[in-house]
Design a protein around this motif. Structure first.
Motif: not given
Length: 278
Positions: A139-141, A87-94, A42-43, A112-115
């Motif tokens: 951005g929106s991440t 990147r492997a998106s966890t939900g935010s836009a590519v 994902d980028g 690397n990870g997520s909230i």
């Protein structure tokens, strides 16, 4: 999730870091062995330092394995400090603004990870960003939000305390919203002179992170490897996954730890989030 690599040391051609290793980040973008997802398409983004204090960045929403411009660039750039992220998106836009590394002034940041439940926590978190910095949030991440929180909490003055306060805030906000185990992160950040890396998750089950053995020791262990003759004794890699299957070349960063790579002695210490004062 994602995969990343950070290099600190004598100037080295980017292609030596990005394309030549057996399990390079290009290979990891297709065939991750230790990540939450096998494919990270994902980028991507790279960041590096040249002659000036402000780093350059190159990002794309294309998969890293399929970008001819990246290969062209990697063959022409040598650098002493290099960040690379797939990147492997966890939900935010590519989109390009969501690709790492993120940059502000002389600082780079990748994650690397997520909230967990970021959409639920986002309003409270972004409102804690210093107003003077807020307009630079692109951005929106959750990853970029972590970066701007760390900047707000004094990343430039005390990087470790700034990140500890950032994580403490996220955990505090999550507790108030009833979100369990909110933080999952490996992070690298740099001001161009030193490099700080963090491995932490609220649940204590953080994604993989490794640092390389000292070059002098590696030369003694593996004198047959020509690439080691090109590296200075200060050179160090921190990676989501080892770049090649080489005995004694890699050490796992301990759970809940931070480390700093800089000229002279490196350091590795426990990471302890700091909750906001009541």
């Amino acid at each position: 999730m994602c995969r990343w690599m950070a290099y600190f040391g004598d100037p080295l051609p980017v292609e030596e870091l990005l394309f030549r290793p057996q399990h390079s980040l290009i290979d990891q973008s297709l065939h991750s062995r230790l990540g939450a997802t096998t494919t990270n398409g994902d980028g991507f983004g790279i960041g590096w330092y040249g002659d000036g204090p402000r780093p350059a960045v190159f990002k794309s929403i294309d998969p890293a394995w399929n970008d001819r411009n990246l290969r062209e660039l990697a063959g022409q750039v040598s650098t002493r400090l290099f960040f690379d992220h797939v990147r492997a998106s966890t939900g935010s836009a590519v989109q390009r603004s969501n690709c790492h590394p993120f940059r502000h002034d002389q600082w780079l940041w990748m994650h690397n990870g997520s909230i967990a439940d970021f959409g639920l926590l986002k309003r409270d978190l972004v409102l804690a960003i210093e107003p003077a910095l807020f307009s630079d949030l692109e951005g929106s991440t959750d990853s970029e939000t972590l970066f701007f929180l760390a900047l707000s909490f004094g990343l430039a003055e005390d990087p470790v305390r700034a990140v500890e306060r950032t994580v403490g805030l996220v955990e505090d906000v999550a507790a108030r919203h009833g979100v369990a185990d909110p933080v999952q992160m490996t992070v690298a950040t740099t001001d161009g002179s030193s490099m700080w890396c963090f491995r932490y998750s609220t649940a204590g089950r953080t994604r993989s992170l490794f640092y390389s053995t000292g070059v002098a020791e590696l030369r003694a262990l593996h004198p047959e490897l020509e690439v080691l003759r090109e590296l200075g004794d200060e050179s160090r890699l921190v990676v989501s996954e080892p770049l090649r299957d080489l005995p004694d070349a890699w050490h796992e960063v301990p759970e809940s730890s931070w480390g700093v790579v800089r000229p002279g002695a490196d350091d590795l210490q426990p990471f302890r989030p700091i909750r906001p004062a009541a």
